[in-house]
Design a protein around this motif. Sequence first.
Motif, mmCIF file in Angstrom:
data_model
loop_
_atom_site.group_PDB
_atom_site.id
_atom_site.type_symbol
_atom_site.label_atom_id
_atom_site.label_comp_id
_atom_site.label_asym_id
_atom_site.label_seq_id
_atom_site.Cartn_x
_atom_site.Cartn_y
_atom_site.Cartn_z
ATOM 1 N N THR A 46 11.214 -2.023 -2.679
ATOM 2 C CA THR A 46 10.878 -2.041 -4.099
ATOM 3 C C THR A 46 12.047 -2.617 -4.885
ATOM 4 O OG1 THR A 46 9.556 -0.024 -3.874
ATOM 5 C CG2 THR A 46 10.108 -0.714 -6.105
ATOM 6 N N PRO A 171 3.432 0.614 -5.671
ATOM 7 C CA PRO A 171 2.326 1.453 -6.147
ATOM 8 C C PRO A 171 2.611 2.943 -6.043
ATOM 9 C CG PRO A 171 1.501 -0.325 -4.766
ATOM 10 C CD PRO A 171 2.986 -0.329 -4.636
ATOM 11 N N SER A 175 2.798 5.362 -9.272
ATOM 12 C CA SER A 175 1.837 6.466 -9.356
ATOM 13 C C SER A 175 2.547 7.770 -9.653
ATOM 14 C CB SER A 175 1.062 6.569 -8.040
ATOM 15 O OG SER A 175 0.245 7.719 -8.020
ATOM 16 N N ALA A 185 -1.899 5.833 -5.853
ATOM 17 C CA ALA A 185 -1.345 4.535 -5.467
ATOM 18 C C ALA A 185 -2.446 3.589 -5.002
ATOM 19 C CB ALA A 185 -0.297 4.710 -4.380
ATOM 20 N N ASP A 187 -5.462 3.445 -6.026
ATOM 21 C CA ASP A 187 -6.189 2.925 -7.179
ATOM 22 C C ASP A 187 -5.439 1.752 -7.801
ATOM 23 O OD1 ASP A 187 -8.176 4.814 -6.873
ATOM 24 O OD2 ASP A 187 -7.199 6.261 -8.201
ATOM 25 N N LEU A 188 -4.112 1.799 -7.794
ATOM 26 C CA LEU A 188 -3.328 0.696 -8.344
ATOM 27 C C LEU A 188 -3.472 -0.551 -7.493
ATOM 28 C CD1 LEU A 188 0.001 2.450 -9.453
ATOM 29 C CD2 LEU A 188 -1.900 1.718 -10.895
ATOM 30 N N THR A 189 -3.435 -0.402 -6.175
ATOM 31 C CA THR A 189 -3.522 -1.574 -5.308
ATOM 32 C C THR A 189 -4.884 -2.255 -5.405
ATOM 33 O OG1 THR A 189 -4.202 -0.212 -3.425
ATOM 34 C CG2 THR A 189 -1.852 -0.652 -3.676
ATOM 35 N N SER A 190 -5.904 -1.539 -5.850
ATOM 36 C CA SER A 190 -7.244 -2.120 -5.973
ATOM 37 C C SER A 190 -7.452 -2.849 -7.292
ATOM 38 C CB SER A 190 -8.310 -1.033 -5.815
ATOM 39 O OG SER A 190 -8.272 -0.128 -6.915
ATOM 40 N N ARG A 211 -1.376 -4.818 -13.505
ATOM 41 C CA ARG A 211 -1.272 -5.604 -12.271
ATOM 42 C C ARG A 211 -0.995 -7.069 -12.609
ATOM 43 N NH1 ARG A 211 -3.161 -5.027 -6.886
ATOM 44 N NH2 ARG A 211 -2.142 -6.663 -5.694
ATOM 45 N N GLU A 218 3.284 -7.433 -3.913
ATOM 46 C CA GLU A 218 2.652 -6.458 -4.797
ATOM 47 C C GLU A 218 3.516 -6.298 -6.048
ATOM 48 O OE1 GLU A 218 -0.571 -3.342 -4.669
ATOM 49 O OE2 GLU A 218 -0.027 -4.936 -3.294
ATOM 50 N N TYR A 220 3.684 -5.129 -10.478
ATOM 51 C CA TYR A 220 3.101 -4.510 -11.668
ATOM 52 C C TYR A 220 4.103 -4.610 -12.816
ATOM 53 C CZ TYR A 220 0.182 -2.444 -8.058
ATOM 54 O OH TYR A 220 -0.653 -2.271 -6.990
#
Length: 365
Positions: A46, A171, A175, A185, A187-190, A211, A218, A220
Amino acid sequence: MKAEIGSPLLPGLEGAGAVADDYHGLRVVRHFGDPRGEYRAATEGTAVLDRSHRARLVVEGQAPRRMLNGVLTGTLPEPPEALTSAGLRGRASYSCVLTPKGRMITDLWCVCRGPETDDSEEGESFLLDVPVAGRAGLVDHLGKFLPPRFSTVRDVSSSTAMISVVGPEAPGLLSRLALGLRIEAGDLTSLEEGEWRSTGSSVAEALLVVRTRDIWPEAYNALGPVRAVTALWKALLSAGAVPAGLDAWSTLRLEEGRPAFGTDMDEGTIPVEAGIHERAIDYGKGCYTGQEVIVRIRDRGHVNRSLRQLRLGDVPVPAKGTELFVPGEGKAAAVVTSAVESPRFGGVVALAYVRRGVEGEPTTR
């Protein structure tokens, strides 16, 4: 309107070892002393980057939706919806603002903050996230095309901030640290690009997690009041995230092939040339400034140059403005707008405007 668009996080970051440099008239963090480590964190763990140097404007008043609809090329976003758990969800939209000749004034992301009264339009407001290179032109344009009777523009850049959280572990950290585990988490990746989640009941006071696909890992954007964003930055570092700068972001962006206004696009660019028209233009909407030119290009079927990602291989990194050639041809085939040494592709990656009709791969050789 006074331009307060320097990053409110920068003084603290420079005190923590950030190396800053000029970027369109502002001091922006380039790196924290270890660009390779920052890239590695963004792709394997990250990384967290300050992107608060972008301008943030609020458009509000009696009829801002109607006024902006005649200025933005894209579809305006709908008001946010309440989640079953405490919080909101919505979707930002990507647009351009054009001159009557179809040239770009800027690109931007637009968030509907929702109505602040029970009236469906009275009191509705929009947040515009704008590249610093396009801020002055946009403010001037809105001053000419938005009647004060129906909408006004307010710069909130000094009271808000934005960071980007990047990497496979992003994510989970967001989260927990930004959304209080109210949004998982997974839900964020989707989420699709531009979709956002937040806690709280007011977009104006909430921390939005949006996003983005401007880079390939990945990623955000966390956007909100300075105090909330600063607290999230510190929490992310305490949890093991690595601070990174604009150099790492630019490498990841070029590897994804995404152009940036002020670097790969400017006031002479038509959106179709930059390849952003499918994201930024709603061909089914009503009249907006510059629409006639865009529709004419669509019907004609081509432009004279197109922005492309080129993988140049093991060559010195070409400077902006470098001409590229196809072997055997004397006329330049392309002009570089930006280039980096790419760890992902093992060589130099560039964005360049390639002349229509060029066959073969332009090269520095």
